[in-house]
Scaffold this active site. Structure first.
Site, PDB file in Angstrom:
ATOM      1  N   ASP B 207      45.952  31.348  11.399  1.00 47.37           N
ATOM      2  CA  ASP B 207      46.927  32.376  11.775  1.00 47.37           C
ATOM      3  C   ASP B 207      47.257  33.129  10.485  1.00 47.37           C
ATOM      4  OD1 ASP B 207      49.208  33.850  12.167  1.00 47.37           O
ATOM      5  OD2 ASP B 207      50.404  32.192  12.985  1.00 47.37           O
ATOM      6  N   LYS B 233      52.551  43.814  10.628  1.00 44.79           N
ATOM      7  CA  LYS B 233      53.006  43.089   9.429  1.00 44.79           C
ATOM      8  C   LYS B 233      52.340  43.660   8.181  1.00 44.79           C
ATOM      9  CE  LYS B 233      54.495  39.395  12.014  1.00 44.79           C
ATOM     10  NZ  LYS B 233      55.878  39.307  12.454  1.00 44.79           N
TER      11      LYS B 233
END
Lengths: 159, 413
Positions: B207, B233
């Site tokens: 991840d 992000k």
């Protein structure tokens, strides 16, 4: 907003009475003879509490307590709730749920008169109106109150 | 007296002016945006790329013969090439464009794990994981009878490597591990971890939602099998993300969703699926978002990931030194290898109360459990306050946070 207004706004939210209830919550306990209980959780916040009521044969709330953890606003609100509902009839107590949730969500202050509904000290919570993201903190315990009175098996939430 | 970090080769503070949202006052204070780990702001280059596409080039991709459809397809596929280069994938066929890390992980859970797992098999994760790297595995375990097991962390928020190794057995069919903890900032020693898993032939998903924004990522050098990350992000639009996967694994996996674009031929008795990566991209994608994400990759590479890493590390060290000087402040997460993400508690002030007071001072932080409840439970806290630093943050932002924390202590004194 200037800095003076900024300070005023913060002081409105964190009034001394709220900080006092949050630091030393009243009735932070499970009454042995509790007849009604419900859990309130705001999963995004993590605020979590369990409310207990003792309701007698005359359908009157004779005792109330709570346990849990959360921010100052949620703990203070729960603490005040346990004082406010004592000696109310079940009908009156449930009316407090609708009054408080309506009042805390109201943009206009003063539209309800808490004195008439015998909720002393709760005006301090009105400071959350200026903080939309914190209204749910103040209303969580009241949702749990409603759930407890209804014997609801589901967890109450104000998110 | 704590000194601000000296200007170095990684001085990229001029980048701040590339971000329109940062040029504002919030509650009569300059905005100190310290919540990039939740979602990073977008530079003008990204905002303009999306607006240009929307106002000049919009059409559906991979479908029309007309000029706009051609342009849209070219821009969309150019973004895939950029993403391929960013993480050093072996080929563009390995870059599946998704709506974000969450979808990328669910895709692997449902298309890779679900057909393969059997009762008694295990999926190994760690205590550090974000809910999106926990729940998809719980779901597939329920569906298959497999078991989810969790490797512990120490009090610094680092993975306990000895216990982790002991849990790596041949029963484990998949290891799913975060590159960087979103709650604590811990950077996992991925090479060591992946190498240990690979000795047992275990497939590894990383991840990377919090990895890609902070550092150079080379999926081939890491040696993992899947690497998932999100656009928003890394200074791109929301609703965009990537699943990188090894071509040999992706080719053998059934589609995740059925629909348009993922087929070659459809008959009522059979359907021939499209080739990679389109087999996993059913339906009209987030075209403008992916084009914006391509612009974000260009933007990051124009600064240099190494420069971003050095800038953030230097600013994080300054942040930690200032936080440590505040009485009653407890750092949560003190890994020896840590990205520019810092959780903390201040006295017994609940994080939500602290977040409100900081917001009054123009400081944006994340408060709560950060979608990582298990790691909060490990530290015995209901949640934390988290300051996360991005490439645009400065010493002034940190100083503003510190002043706001001192004010919070006075309010709650």
């Amino acid at each position: 907003m200037n800095n003076a207004a900024d300070r005023h706004d913060l002081q409105e939210l964190y009034r001394e009475v709220i900080l006092h209830h949050a630091r030393t919550p009243r009735n932070f306990r499970c009454p042995e003879n509790a007849t009604h209980t419900a859990e309130g959780i705001n999963p995004m916040c993590g605020d979590k509490l369990r409310l207990y009521l003792v309701i007698d044969a005359n359908e009157r709330v004779v005792d109330a307590g709570f346990e849990g953890s959360g921010c100052a606003i949620s703990m203070a609100s729960a603490s005040m709730l346990t004082e406010a509902v004592r000696n109310l009839s079940v009908v009156e107590a449930d009316a407090c749920f609708s009054t408080m949730t309506r009042r805390l969500n109201q943009a206009l202050p003063g539209c309800e008169t808490p004195a008439a509904l015998k909720l002393p000290g709760l005006q301090a919570l009105d400071g959350v109106r200026a903080h939309p993201s914190r209204i749910k903190c103040a209303t969580l315990a009241w949702h749990a109150l409603h759930a407890a009175l209804e014997h609801s098996q589901t967890v109450a939430t104000s998110e | 007296m704590i000194q601000a970090p000296a200007a170095s080769t990684a001085d990229i503070s001029c980048c701040r002016s590339d971000f329109p949202t940062l040029q504002q006052q919030v509650n009569a204070h300059p905005l100190a945006y310290l919540d990039s780990a939740a979602s990073a702001q977008q530079p003008t280059a990204v905002i303009d790329a999306v607006a240009r596409y929307q106002s000049e080039d919009h059409a559906n991709v991979h479908r029309g013969v007309h000029t706009l459809s051609h342009r849209a397809t070219e821009l969309y596929e150019a973004a895939r090439v950029k993403l391929c280069q960013l993480v050093n994938a072996a080929s563009q066929a390995e870059i599946i464009l998704t709506s974000g890390t969450t979808e990328s992980i669910n895709l692997v859970a449902q298309s890779y794990c679900r057909p393969m797992l059997q009762a008694g098999d295990q999926i190994l994760i760690t205590w550090l994981e974000h809910h999106s790297n926990i729940v998809p595995w719980q779901l597939v375990c329920e569906q298959t009878g497999a078991e989810l097991i969790v490797a512990p962390v120490n009090d610094r928020g680092e993975l306990e490597l000895d216990e982790f190794r002991a849990m790596l057995t041949e029963r484990v069919k998949l290891l799913a591990i975060g590159h960087v903890s979103n709650a604590l900032g811990t950077i996992n020693p991925l090479r060591e971890i992946i190498s240990a898993a690979k000795k047992l032939g275990i497939v590894v998903l990383v991840d990377g939602a919090q990895g890609v924004p902070h550092m150079d990522v080379d999926v081939q050098a890491l040696g993992c099998d899947f690497y998932a990350f999100s656009g928003h992000k890394m200074y791109g639009p929301t609703g965009t993300g990537v699943l990188w996967g090894r071509e040999s694994l992706l080719a053998a996996m059934p589609p995740y969703q059925g629909g348009g674009d993922m087929i070659l031929e459809v008959h009522f008795d059979s359907t021939v699926f499209n080739e990679l990566p389109y087999k996993f991209e059913a339906g009209t994608p987030n075209i403008s978002g992916i084009i914006g994400l391509g612009a974000a990759v260009d933007y990051l590479q124009s600064i240099g990931m190494q420069n971003i890493y050095e800038h953030e590390q230097s600013l994080h060290a300054y942040l930690v030194s200032k936080l440590n000087a505040i009485a009653g402040l407890r750092l949560i997460g003190t890994a020896r290898n840590q990205a520019s993400v810092q959780s903390f508690m201040l006295d017994d002030i609940h994080p939500h109360d602290l977040g409100t007071i900081l917001d009054h001072q123009g400081v944006a932080v994340r408060t709560g459990h950060h979608c990582a409840m298990p790691v909060m439970q490990h530290f015995g806290v209901p949640g934390t306050t988290r300051a996360s630093l991005g490439l645009y943050n400065t010493v002034d932002d940190v100083d503003q946070l510190i002043r706001a924390l001192e004010k919070a202590r006075r309010v709650f004194a």
